[in-house]
Motif scaffolding. Structure first.
Motif, PDB file in Angstrom:
ATOM      1  N   ALA A 255      -5.699  -2.891 -11.786  1.00 11.22           N
ATOM      2  CA  ALA A 255      -6.053  -1.509 -11.458  1.00 11.22           C
ATOM      3  C   ALA A 255      -7.567  -1.313 -11.462  1.00 11.22           C
ATOM      4  CB  ALA A 255      -5.391  -0.553 -12.444  1.00 11.22           C
ATOM      5  N   GLU A 256      -8.248  -1.977 -12.393  1.00 10.91           N
ATOM      6  CA  GLU A 256      -9.709  -1.875 -12.449  1.00 10.91           C
ATOM      7  C   GLU A 256     -10.343  -2.467 -11.193  1.00 10.91           C
ATOM      8  OE1 GLU A 256     -13.459  -3.040 -15.395  1.00 10.91           O
ATOM      9  OE2 GLU A 256     -11.418  -3.605 -15.931  1.00 10.91           O
ATOM     10  N   LYS A 257      -9.795  -3.590 -10.722  1.00  6.92           N
ATOM     11  CA  LYS A 257     -10.316  -4.184  -9.484  1.00  6.92           C
ATOM     12  C   LYS A 257     -10.140  -3.232  -8.310  1.00  6.92           C
ATOM     13  CE  LYS A 257      -9.148  -8.965 -10.794  1.00  6.92           C
ATOM     14  NZ  LYS A 257      -8.244 -10.098 -10.468  1.00  6.92           N
ATOM     15  N   ARG A 258      -9.063  -2.427  -8.357  1.00  3.60           N
ATOM     16  CA  ARG A 258      -8.742  -1.539  -7.246  1.00  3.60           C
ATOM     17  C   ARG A 258      -9.373  -0.151  -7.390  1.00  3.60           C
ATOM     18  NH1 ARG A 258      -3.682  -2.847  -4.395  1.00  3.60           N
ATOM     19  NH2 ARG A 258      -3.071  -4.957  -4.953  1.00  3.60           N
ATOM     20  N   ASP A 259     -10.085   0.103  -8.466  1.00  3.32           N
ATOM     21  CA  ASP A 259     -10.654   1.430  -8.694  1.00  3.32           C
ATOM     22  C   ASP A 259     -11.451   1.877  -7.468  1.00  3.32           C
ATOM     23  OD1 ASP A 259     -12.485   3.550  -9.507  1.00  3.32           O
ATOM     24  OD2 ASP A 259     -11.925   3.068 -11.561  1.00  3.32           O
ATOM     25  N   HIS A 260     -11.071   3.023  -6.915  1.00  4.27           N
ATOM     26  CA  HIS A 260     -11.688   3.462  -5.661  1.00  4.27           C
ATOM     27  C   HIS A 260     -13.178   3.726  -5.824  1.00  4.27           C
ATOM     28  CE1 HIS A 260     -10.962   7.419  -7.517  1.00  4.27           C
ATOM     29  NE2 HIS A 260     -11.910   7.871  -6.727  1.00  4.27           N
ATOM     30  N   LEU A 546      -7.238   3.472  -0.602  1.00  2.30           N
ATOM     31  CA  LEU A 546      -8.226   2.451  -0.943  1.00  2.30           C
ATOM     32  C   LEU A 546      -7.715   1.596  -2.105  1.00  2.30           C
ATOM     33  CD1 LEU A 546     -11.051   1.588   0.015  1.00  2.30           C
ATOM     34  CD2 LEU A 546     -12.017   3.121  -1.709  1.00  2.30           C
ATOM     35  N   GLU A 547      -7.110   2.229  -3.101  1.00  4.75           N
ATOM     36  CA  GLU A 547      -6.577   1.486  -4.240  1.00  4.75           C
ATOM     37  C   GLU A 547      -5.271   0.778  -3.878  1.00  4.75           C
ATOM     38  OE1 GLU A 547      -6.581   3.420  -7.997  1.00  4.75           O
ATOM     39  OE2 GLU A 547      -8.601   4.259  -7.745  1.00  4.75           O
ATOM     40  N   HIS A 548      -4.447   1.404  -3.075  1.00  5.46           N
ATOM     41  CA  HIS A 548      -3.186   0.786  -2.631  1.00  5.46           C
ATOM     42  C   HIS A 548      -3.455  -0.529  -1.901  1.00  5.46           C
ATOM     43  CE1 HIS A 548       0.855   0.434  -0.999  1.00  5.46           C
ATOM     44  NE2 HIS A 548       0.396   0.529   0.234  1.00  5.46           N
ATOM     45  N   TYR A 549      -4.445  -0.526  -1.016  1.00  8.12           N
ATOM     46  CA  TYR A 549      -4.780  -1.714  -0.225  1.00  8.12           C
ATOM     47  C   TYR A 549      -5.858  -2.582  -0.881  1.00  8.12           C
ATOM     48  CZ  TYR A 549      -2.162   0.254   3.728  1.00  8.12           C
ATOM     49  OH  TYR A 549      -1.172   0.742   4.543  1.00  8.12           O
ATOM     50  N   ALA A 550      -6.308  -2.184  -2.087  1.00  4.12           N
ATOM     51  CA  ALA A 550      -7.390  -2.903  -2.778  1.00  4.12           C
ATOM     52  C   ALA A 550      -8.612  -3.060  -1.878  1.00  4.12           C
ATOM     53  CB  ALA A 550      -6.906  -4.266  -3.269  1.00  4.12           C
ATOM     54  N   GLY A 551      -8.863  -2.060  -1.045  1.00  9.57           N
ATOM     55  CA  GLY A 551     -10.018  -2.068  -0.155  1.00  9.57           C
ATOM     56  C   GLY A 551      -9.791  -2.775   1.162  1.00  9.57           C
ATOM     57  N   ALA A 552      -8.727  -3.607   1.248  1.00 11.14           N
ATOM     58  CA  ALA A 552      -8.437  -4.341   2.484  1.00 11.14           C
ATOM     59  C   ALA A 552      -7.587  -3.454   3.388  1.00 11.14           C
ATOM     60  CB  ALA A 552      -7.715  -5.648   2.168  1.00 11.14           C
ATOM     61  N   MET A 553      -8.231  -2.485   4.009  1.00  7.59           N
ATOM     62  CA  MET A 553      -7.511  -1.500   4.817  1.00  7.59           C
ATOM     63  C   MET A 553      -6.848  -2.175   6.015  1.00  7.59           C
ATOM     64  SD  MET A 553      -8.225   1.096   2.969  1.00  7.59           S
ATOM     65  CE  MET A 553      -7.899   2.646   3.795  1.00  7.59           C
ATOM     66  N   PRO A 554      -5.701  -1.667   6.452  1.00  6.45           N
ATOM     67  CA  PRO A 554      -5.085  -2.220   7.661  1.00  6.45           C
ATOM     68  C   PRO A 554      -6.035  -2.054   8.843  1.00  6.45           C
ATOM     69  CG  PRO A 554      -4.025  -0.156   7.028  1.00  6.45           C
ATOM     70  CD  PRO A 554      -4.937  -0.526   5.910  1.00  6.45           C
ATOM     71  N   PRO A 555      -5.941  -2.936   9.840  1.00  6.48           N
ATOM     72  CA  PRO A 555      -6.927  -2.920  10.922  1.00  6.48           C
ATOM     73  C   PRO A 555      -7.147  -1.564  11.573  1.00  6.48           C
ATOM     74  CG  PRO A 555      -5.628  -4.914  11.041  1.00  6.48           C
ATOM     75  CD  PRO A 555      -5.010  -4.083   9.965  1.00  6.48           C
ATOM     76  N   TRP A 556      -6.098  -0.738  11.696  1.00  7.25           N
ATOM     77  CA  TRP A 556      -6.293   0.540  12.391  1.00  7.25           C
ATOM     78  C   TRP A 556      -7.172   1.495  11.592  1.00  7.25           C
ATOM     79  CZ3 TRP A 556      -4.203   5.596  11.361  1.00  7.25           C
ATOM     80  CH2 TRP A 556      -3.372   5.678  10.236  1.00  7.25           C
ATOM     81  N   LEU A 557      -7.297   1.266  10.255  1.00  9.06           N
ATOM     82  CA  LEU A 557      -8.147   2.102   9.424  1.00  9.06           C
ATOM     83  C   LEU A 557      -9.446   1.420   9.021  1.00  9.06           C
ATOM     84  CD1 LEU A 557      -5.545   3.714   6.971  1.00  9.06           C
ATOM     85  CD2 LEU A 557      -6.792   4.858   8.822  1.00  9.06           C
ATOM     86  N   ALA A 558      -9.557   0.108   9.233  1.00 10.47           N
ATOM     87  CA  ALA A 558     -10.734  -0.637   8.776  1.00 10.47           C
ATOM     88  C   ALA A 558     -11.991  -0.167   9.511  1.00 10.47           C
ATOM     89  CB  ALA A 558     -10.529  -2.129   9.003  1.00 10.47           C
TER      90      ALA A 558
END
Length: 658
Positions: A255-260, A546-558
């Motif tokens: 969770a800390e790694k994913r902190d927005h 942002l936290e759900h994807y751990a920053g790796a947003m799907p291409p349509w949102l990247a």
């Protein structure tokens, strides 16, 4: 010696049993180490409780919700004992269980340090191994004052007996007018090791605390009031096994790694400048791209669903919120008024609904226009206390994707059904798929309107929710003052639950604003108003994704969907031509023409979580192809430019993760 008849209740089984007078709850469950307390007539009791005739007894296992609370409360006592053994001058506050752990407040001369926590935790381990017994005693108020004369905060709680809330005095036993003290007794000699004013129950022994860890410390006002002394609070966690403790700590690490807030800085998406103020974010260009993509797709879906877009100002006269009732019920959450126009109070708006009512009422309305679905990305301002402001998830200024639907009573059920389906489908499009629903009903102390109206609205919402086939959880008293609510609770990739969309049925604001439409028979009728926020707020939903994807947003949102990486300088122009083709088709494509080595470029863009890297060398240039490198490190070589563009467009249009 007479016998005692009791009922042992283990859902779904019930067992009548006759036991000898003086039998304790513990003796009903011999050898069952998981049973650490009992629920007797619905009330939690220690296992030392002596049974009486007619008792209905339910075993409480350590893994149950009640069992975890007892485990954590007992561990809080062990921590408090350890603190006073290490810091004899420390004065006790309160120490309740909380979600996933516990805390205890102390009045100490200096704030605790991380080194102090290590010493305290080691002392706790010693106490745990001693196997001290927890023993409950009922005491008079005078006796409690005498025994705890050196504990000023406990004396204050004794004075609150009978009126303290659970937050004011979490360790005060007020039921039946009793005060109770729990003694920690030496396992061998029975000598007193420590004691605390407490309502219990507790574990039979400290040996039954399998796994715990101290997490952090913080400052906290006594009983939550800024008028009271500042105490030092130590937070900890406790679990039924070492494996569960490890899993929880691993979860926290993830969770800390994913902190927005952390990702927002690392990926250059947003910031909350001190010069602007707490809870007020600015979005940087890359964050702006994600936000715009989120909003654009939402706009498109709303247009398809028959919504009409409106815009309203950020401030209004206070009389509008007097009419809506918000100044009566919500003033604490609003910024102070601004004195304008010869003493007229203006407020920054905390919500959009009153202004949407004015749009509905701007001209006469016919039943033929209903349902009328008004939608706005409306920025609102709420005065959150500094202690609860948290990045984008609890902000002071944010933009709601706010809709208000006006319909007839006859249309209400179908509208709620289609609305909830629309909401869930749209959340799924953004990548959230694990839901349950929560039904918030009337707070008997805080509502407007008749009971009959509330009952009709609540039942209509309940039926719409049940049609979705999702778990429906009650939230008694959780509704807003104007109507009941369905909220969509969504789980993210690591199992955390977030409240997402809310849908509220409101018969009351149309009454307060005297909203009417002309019905088919020519009479004037009152519309039903449905409040709906799909994301809750753009900022909060941005943080959740942002936290759900751990920053790796799907291409349509990247923000950058693909980056071109030339192996050498001679390949830059070729990639720039390919990038031009990609941009012409609406793709967000960049070329890294920096002087860095290729491997460093790859590492840099991996850190930026770019979905696709398009690599080109001599062979690709000669063949008119490119090579793909994916997020997982896999690679596909020799793809024709046409095929490469088609793949990029496909994953973007299908909104899939790669």
């Amino acid at each position: 010696m007479s016998d005692v008849r009791v009922i042992i209740n283990r859902e779904p089984d019930r067992e009548d049993r006759v036991v000898t007078t003086g039998t304790t709850a513990a003796e009903l469950f011999p050898g069952e180490r998981a049973v650490i307390a009992a629920k007797v007539g619905g009330e939690l009791k220690d296992l030392t409780y002596v049974l009486v005739d007619g008792d209905e007894v339910e075993p409480v296992e350590i893994t149950s919700e009640d069992g975890l609370n007892i485990l954590r409360h007992s561990t809080a006592h062990v921590m408090a004992q350890a603190v006073q053994e290490v810091f004899p001058d420390a004065k006790l506050g309160i120490g309740p269980p909380i979600k996933d752990g516990f805390y205890y407040d102390f009045d100490v001369e200096k704030p605790f340090t991380p080194e102090d926590l290590k010493v305290i935790e080691k002392k706790m381990q010693e106490i745990q191994k001693r196997g001290q017994r927890f023993q409950r005693r009922v005491v008079t108020e005078d006796a409690a004052r005498e025994e705890l004369a050196s504990e000023p905060y406990k004396l204050e709680l004794i004075g609150l007996k009978g009126s303290a809330s659970s937050e004011d005095g979490a360790d005060v036993e007020v039921g039946g007018g009793e005060l109770t003290i729990y003694d920690n007794l030496d396992a061998k000699t029975g000598d007193l090791c420590w004691k605390d004013l407490c309502r219990g129950p507790h574990l039979p022994s400290t040996r039954l605390i399998p796994a715990f860890k101290l997490m952090r410390n913080a400052a906290a006002y006594w009983r939550g009031s800024e008028k009271n002394p500042m105490l030092q609070r130590i937070y900890g966690t406790a679990w039924p096994s070492k494996d569960e403790l490890k899993a929880y700590l691993d979860f926290l690490e993830e969770a800390e790694k994913r902190d927005h807030r952390k990702l927002g800085s690392e990926l250059d998406l947003f910031s909350i400048p001190e010069q602007i103020g707490s809870g007020l974010a600015v979005f940087h260009p890359k964050g702006g791209i994600i936000r715009r993509a989120m909003e654009d797709y939402s706009r498109k879906r709303h247009e398809q669903a028959g919504y009409e877009f409106v815009y309203t100002p950020h401030a209004t006269k206070g009389t509008l919120f007097e009419q809506s009732g918000h100044l009566d019920w919500y003033a604490d959450g609003m910024y102070p008024p601004m004195q304008l126009d010869e003493g007229v109070d203006y407020y920054l708006k905390p919500m959009n609904c009153p202004m949407h009512n004015l749009i509905f009422d701007a001209r006469g309305r016919s039943y033929r226009e209903l349902p009328l679905r008004l939608f706005e990305f409306g920025t609102v301002y709420r005065y959150e206390k500094s202690g609860v402001v948290h990045g984008l998830t609890r902000a002071r200024g944010f933009t709601q994707d706010d809709a208000h639907i006006y319909c007839t009573k006859e249309q209400m059920a179908d509208e709620l059904d289609s609305l909830l389906t629309f909401v869930l489908d749209l959340l799924r499009d953004y990548g959230l798929n694990d839901f349950y629903l929560e039904l918030s009903t009337k707070d008997p102390e805080k509502y407007i309107g008749s009971d009959e109206v509330w009952e009709e609205a609540t039942e209509t919402l309940r039926k719409a929710a049940e049609k979705q086939g999702l778990p429906l959880v009650p939230d008694p008293g959780g509704a807003a003052f104007y109507g009941p609510k369905i909220s969509v609770q969504a789980k993210d990739a690591i199992g955390r639950t977030w409240q997402m969309s809310t849908i509220q049925v409101d018969f009351n604001l149309p009454e307060r604003f005297d909203l009417e439409y002309t019905s088919a028979d020519g009479t004037r009728q009152r519309p039903v108003m449905i409040h709906r926020a799909l994301f809750g707020s753009i900022e909060r939903f941005f943080a959740v994704l942002l936290e759900h994807y751990a920053g790796a947003m799907p291409p349509w949102l990247a923000p950058v969907q693909a980056v071109g990486i030339p192996i050498g300088d001679g390949h830059v122009e070729y990639l720039q031509e390919f990038a031009k083709e990609a941009k012409a088709k609406g793709l967000r494509f960049e070329v890294d023409a920096s002087g860095d080595r290729m491997q460093k470029k790859i590492r840099n863009h991996q850190k930026q979580k770019v979905p696709f890297m398009v690599i080109v060398g001599d062979e690709d240039m000669a063949a008119g192809t490119v090579s793909f490198r994916y997020r997982d490190g896999s690679q596909k070589n020799g793809i024709s430019r046409e095929e490469a563009l088609a793949e990029l467009l496909d994953v973007v249009e299908r909104r899939v993760q790669v």
